[in-house]
Design an enzyme around this catalytic site. Sequence first.
Site, PDB file in Angstrom:
ATOM      1  N   GLY A 276      -7.252  -1.469 -13.688  1.00 51.29           N
ATOM      2  CA  GLY A 276      -8.267  -0.949 -14.808  1.00 51.29           C
ATOM      3  C   GLY A 276      -9.178  -1.758 -15.679  1.00 51.29           C
ATOM      4  O   GLY A 276      -9.683  -1.449 -16.727  1.00 51.29           O
TER       5      GLY A 276
ATOM      6  N   ILE B 166      -1.773  -5.645 -10.368  1.00 54.07           N
ATOM      7  CA  ILE B 166      -0.856  -4.504  -9.906  1.00 54.07           C
ATOM      8  C   ILE B 166      -1.659  -3.879  -8.672  1.00 54.07           C
ATOM      9  O   ILE B 166      -2.806  -3.647  -9.004  1.00 54.07           O
ATOM     10  CB  ILE B 166      -0.260  -3.515 -10.627  1.00 54.07           C
ATOM     11  CG1 ILE B 166      -1.223  -2.879 -11.401  1.00 54.07           C
ATOM     12  CG2 ILE B 166       0.767  -4.245 -11.758  1.00 54.07           C
ATOM     13  CD1 ILE B 166      -0.757  -1.573 -12.278  1.00 54.07           C
TER      14      ILE B 166
ATOM     15  N   CYS C  60       0.705  -1.207  -0.151  1.00 52.98           N
ATOM     16  CA  CYS C  60       0.061  -0.020  -0.164  1.00 52.98           C
ATOM     17  C   CYS C  60       0.761   1.322   0.111  1.00 52.98           C
ATOM     18  O   CYS C  60       1.784   1.202   0.930  1.00 52.98           O
ATOM     19  CB  CYS C  60      -0.956   0.070   1.069  1.00 52.98           C
ATOM     20  SG  CYS C  60      -1.845   1.543   1.103  1.00 52.98           S
TER      21      CYS C  60
END
Lengths: 329, 264
Positions: free
Chosen positions: A270, A217, A156
Amino acid sequence: MTTMSISATHTDSHTAVTSNGQSFIATPAAISLGRGLDLKNPVLLASGTVSYGEELRSLCDLSRLGGIVTKAISLEVREGNLPQRMVETPSGMLNAIGLANVGVENFIAEKMPSLRTLGTNVIVNIVGKGVEDYAEVVTRLEDVEGIAGYEINLSCPNVKGECIIFGVDAKATSEVTRTLRRITPRHLMIKLTPNVTSIAEIALAAEDAGADSVSLINTLVGMAVDYRSQRPVLKNITGGLSGPAVKPVALAKVWEVFQAVKIPVVGMGGITNFEDAMEFFVVGAKAVQVGTQNFVYPNISEKIAVEVEGYFSRENSVKFSSFIGSLKI
Amino acid sequence: MTMQPLYDLPLTVVENIRLTSVTNVLVLDAPVIAPVIRSGQFVNVKVNGFHQPLLRRPLSVHRVVGSQIEIMIRIVGIGTQILYDAPVGTALQTLAPLGNTFGYNRDDFDTALLVSGGIGVAPMAMLEETLLKRGKKVVNFIGARSAPDVITRGLTNIHAATDDGSLGFKGNIVRLLAEELPQFNGERLRVFSCGPNRMLESLAQFCNERGLPCEVSIESIMGCGIGICYGCPVRVRGEDGLAHNQLLCQYGSVIDAKEIMFEV
């Protein structure tokens, strides 16, 4: 094995029970990620984009999915960063939520009962400040029923001085993975950050240390600036970029890691529709996670799962397992 | 969190009413949502079918007329520009009803002071109608930069303030409220408010100092509107007296003035 039974596994659905007790419909796009993490289809909900599933379930049939990855769980309750936490960017968004979560004890008491009723694999995302934190959270969850595996957040980018040190360093990645491998017989998925020089090197370190799979990712570090006030838009200054804007980067990283490791690769970044998901399978993802697009269309993951199953059900379609990593160069 | 069923439906634009060069009202055919949405709640609208802009836009409901809902838009960026330009017939994917409601059902007030600033007038028409149906007295205080920015659609009993003095009181709306408050002496008052944070902060402070009950409808950047992105925290004073993060889409968007903390 006869030819008939091979074709039967390919085209027919049948019910089985997975090692974690979930009923498991072997659709034509069913896939096993190993160590009991058997997915009815390869579409998962990504951590940090679905909370703990409660809000989405009225808008999306989560039982149609391969699994849900929960919001990152830490040892302690975390309130997260101060506002402003997110900002829209071209075909994407930046977030710096700061790992807000209810903490492991509240998670077990308040969130797990509802998660168990979703009818899909529950993968708990885990974050910690140090190796001991990760180990303590996993240890605490080990005797909790209804958990199919753990996704370990080593990457993170939005909490200073914490987990980022693990995800960018092969040795630290290896140390956390090895420690958790000794604690749990459950599936261990290591989530990788793209904000490194060589993501394949980190993936290999995770594999060598006993990871069952890697997912990637995580978000790309980015920044938004208001030139009028000369201030960063996000209180945290930088945030993690996600959404359609990052898909080309994600595809390249998944392809790179797929070539480097033998364990399953779970792709994300995405994905907004069926076509995007299929592209990830071609470059080697055995499963995908849908993230930011849940914010836009809360039922998008169900739609993608149905379409993926539909595609591999067609009479002349290629077998899903042979489609994975089928990129022709 | 609302226990109402949520809907995600394509709503057709049946009319686009341009109020000013930057403000319009979209009338949406919404037979499922119109009967269930309540004053103070909001909708989350995808302005087109593309990835740009990516996220939906949270918008308060201006009015419900039969099976139609009206949303009022002020152009602030690409999303609202697309909504300002939306041709009749456009289908807008809309998630609703979202968030909590104004406290219009309370019986501890008789006179409602509706204080709005800029595009904060948007939810006031529905609120006024709801309050009048319950026999409450309604007085509007509307603040804007200049006369052309004062939008009064669906509102009555209006006191206006403009920054440049081109209409009504010259100065900010809280100062106007301060001047006019004495005329409501002896009435059981409640303030309902919506507008920019700076105005709401000043109003909340004004009301809190005078023990005047006040609720504010807050605007924020939002990702999802349903509590899964964690992108819309506001600072709220908890029972321990300390500030805590709450997600505006679930906790609000209407929050008591005594709870909300604007300073970050």
